[in-house]
Design a protein around this motif. Structure first.
Motif, PDB file in Angstrom:
ATOM      1  N   GLN B  34       1.338  -2.707  12.868  1.00  0.00           N
ATOM      2  CA  GLN B  34       0.776  -1.471  12.416  1.00  0.00           C
ATOM      3  C   GLN B  34       1.451  -0.201  12.730  1.00  0.00           C
ATOM      4  O   GLN B  34       1.613   0.082  14.013  1.00  0.00           O
ATOM      5  CB  GLN B  34      -0.713  -1.418  12.755  1.00  0.00           C
ATOM      6  CG  GLN B  34      -1.413  -0.256  11.976  1.00  0.00           C
ATOM      7  CD  GLN B  34      -2.906  -0.552  12.059  1.00  0.00           C
ATOM      8  OE1 GLN B  34      -3.597  -1.315  12.516  1.00  0.00           O
ATOM      9  NE2 GLN B  34      -3.665   0.485  11.459  1.00  0.00           N
ATOM     10  N   GLU B  40      -2.992   8.813  16.950  1.00  0.00           N
ATOM     11  CA  GLU B  40      -3.662   7.940  16.861  1.00  0.00           C
ATOM     12  C   GLU B  40      -3.669   6.856  18.529  1.00  0.00           C
ATOM     13  O   GLU B  40      -4.727   6.186  18.575  1.00  0.00           O
ATOM     14  CB  GLU B  40      -3.310   7.038  15.602  1.00  0.00           C
ATOM     15  CG  GLU B  40      -3.620   7.611  14.536  1.00  0.00           C
ATOM     16  CD  GLU B  40      -2.886   6.759  13.231  1.00  0.00           C
ATOM     17  OE1 GLU B  40      -3.529   7.110  12.148  1.00  0.00           O
ATOM     18  OE2 GLU B  40      -2.185   6.169  13.529  1.00  0.00           O
ATOM     19  N   ASP B  98      -1.562   4.276   3.355  1.00  0.00           N
ATOM     20  CA  ASP B  98      -3.090   4.756   4.137  1.00  0.00           C
ATOM     21  C   ASP B  98      -2.953   4.379   5.617  1.00  0.00           C
ATOM     22  O   ASP B  98      -3.329   5.292   6.201  1.00  0.00           O
ATOM     23  CB  ASP B  98      -3.854   4.129   3.201  1.00  0.00           C
ATOM     24  CG  ASP B  98      -4.337   4.874   2.103  1.00  0.00           C
ATOM     25  OD1 ASP B  98      -3.929   6.191   1.784  1.00  0.00           O
ATOM     26  OD2 ASP B  98      -5.661   4.499   1.427  1.00  0.00           O
ATOM     27  N   CYS B  99      -3.144   3.081   5.851  1.00  0.00           N
ATOM     28  CA  CYS B  99      -3.370   2.534   7.216  1.00  0.00           C
ATOM     29  C   CYS B  99      -2.294   2.440   8.067  1.00  0.00           C
ATOM     30  O   CYS B  99      -2.516   1.946   9.193  1.00  0.00           O
ATOM     31  CB  CYS B  99      -4.374   1.529   7.013  1.00  0.00           C
ATOM     32  SG  CYS B  99      -3.665  -0.027   6.598  1.00  0.00           S
ATOM     33  N   LYS B 101      -0.510  -0.321   8.045  1.00  0.00           N
ATOM     34  CA  LYS B 101      -0.245  -1.765   8.296  1.00  0.00           C
ATOM     35  C   LYS B 101       1.206  -2.073   7.759  1.00  0.00           C
ATOM     36  O   LYS B 101       1.546  -1.525   6.623  1.00  0.00           O
ATOM     37  CB  LYS B 101      -1.513  -2.342   7.601  1.00  0.00           C
ATOM     38  CG  LYS B 101      -1.054  -3.857   7.906  1.00  0.00           C
ATOM     39  CD  LYS B 101      -2.691  -4.566   7.096  1.00  0.00           C
ATOM     40  CE  LYS B 101      -2.171  -6.155   6.725  1.00  0.00           C
ATOM     41  NZ  LYS B 101      -3.168  -6.584   5.528  1.00  0.00           N
ATOM     42  N   TYR B 134       0.323   0.325  -0.814  1.00  0.00           N
ATOM     43  CA  TYR B 134      -0.909   0.229  -0.333  1.00  0.00           C
ATOM     44  C   TYR B 134      -1.339  -1.160  -0.037  1.00  0.00           C
ATOM     45  O   TYR B 134      -1.085  -2.192  -1.223  1.00  0.00           O
ATOM     46  CB  TYR B 134      -1.894   0.814  -1.376  1.00  0.00           C
ATOM     47  CG  TYR B 134      -1.607   2.147  -1.371  1.00  0.00           C
ATOM     48  CD1 TYR B 134      -2.003   3.187  -0.609  1.00  0.00           C
ATOM     49  CD2 TYR B 134      -0.962   2.660  -2.708  1.00  0.00           C
ATOM     50  CE1 TYR B 134      -1.804   4.611  -0.472  1.00  0.00           C
ATOM     51  CE2 TYR B 134      -0.474   4.159  -2.895  1.00  0.00           C
ATOM     52  CZ  TYR B 134      -1.097   5.159  -1.681  1.00  0.00           C
ATOM     53  OH  TYR B 134      -0.726   6.423  -1.846  1.00  0.00           O
ATOM     54  N   CYS B 138      -6.670  -1.148   1.613  1.00  0.00           N
ATOM     55  CA  CYS B 138      -6.809   0.137   1.126  1.00  0.00           C
ATOM     56  C   CYS B 138      -6.744   0.343  -0.326  1.00  0.00           C
ATOM     57  O   CYS B 138      -7.419   1.290  -0.967  1.00  0.00           O
ATOM     58  CB  CYS B 138      -5.578   0.965   1.607  1.00  0.00           C
ATOM     59  SG  CYS B 138      -5.553   1.001   3.501  1.00  0.00           S
TER      60      CYS B 138
END
Lengths: 143, 143
Positions: B34, B40, B98-99, B101, B134, B138
DNA sequence: GTTAGTGCAAATGATTTGCACCGAA
DNA sequence: TTCGGTGCAAATCATTTGCACTAAC
């Protein structure tokens, strides 16, 4: 000397043709197939239009990117670099890390890989395939 | 819980094993596959080590990158993102926008293209092949 | 003890923004 | 005349650096 296609594309999108915009485009066209930083563009434009402001350059680069006339890349630890898009065929690039000169590659690896990914988790939206190195000029200079 | 391989690699390169460094590595390992931003990472480390400073995080990320323990990418208009490298097989990534990953792709397009480029101007040193989209999580959230 | 590492505050560099004025359509 | 565009100065955001202190080896 600004190409008509470009003028039309700006008009279509509701953008005016200012001297600043023209000068920026002239520089970009003059450096087709070469990635320039905002600063390099600003410096070159300033030769013709000495009163131009840095933020005008940034604002125009943003607009040109939005209407698909500009290709923007982010190299590691460097400011963003921009190259005008005059032909819309899908392709990738070899990019010189010294001078920003590019060479198109008319090969896209996405096709090779799509089948093997189809059953996976991701919904693909974009991809990046970029080769980096040194063009013959910059290789010579290094010696 | 820090893996021995990692401790050794740090030692080999003359780096000490501080609490801060350990905490940063724990976070990175916990988020294997990730991409995280420096912020973060900082936020997560702070939960364990509340006195840690942002510049310590940056300094350590730089070190980890230098000794090939960290993969750093620059997405358009976003701060840099980092992912720990625990396995050194050459591969590329699908990356969730988005995340962050990721999913490894054990396919490298470079091989397909090398022959056709060999007679060209450029001396290649690096390449980038990244797919963006995505992940299923997500994608669901968006609906 | 020595050298690398850390926290803090300030600096840097790229990019963005608010605002009053300007000029292309 | 009307918006979009511009210059200017100030703000913002990510990242880096100098320095005095601290801790790992």
């Amino acid at each position: 000397m600004l190409k008509n296609k470009i003028k039309e594309k700006l008009k279509e999108n509701g953008y005016k043709l200012t001297d600043q915009r023209k000068a920026i485009l002239e520089v970009l066209i003059h450096h087709e197939h070469q990635f320039l930083t905002a600063e390099e563009i600003y410096t070159r434009v300033k030769k013709d239009l000495s009163q131009i402001n840095f933020s005008t350059v940034y604002r125009n680069l943003e607009i040109l990117e939005k209407i698909d006339m500009l290709h923007k890349i982010n190299l590691e630890d460097k400011p963003s670099q921009y190259e005008i898009i005059l032909h819309h065929d899908h392709h990738h690039h070899v990019i010189c890390k010294d001078c920003g000169k590019t060479q198109p590659i008319h090969f896209c690896p996405l096709k090779q890989i799509l089948n093997s990914l189809e059953d996976e988790d991701f919904t693909l939206t974009e991809h990046k395939f970029e080769l980096y190195g040194y063009c013959s000029n910059c290789t010579k200079k290094k010696k």
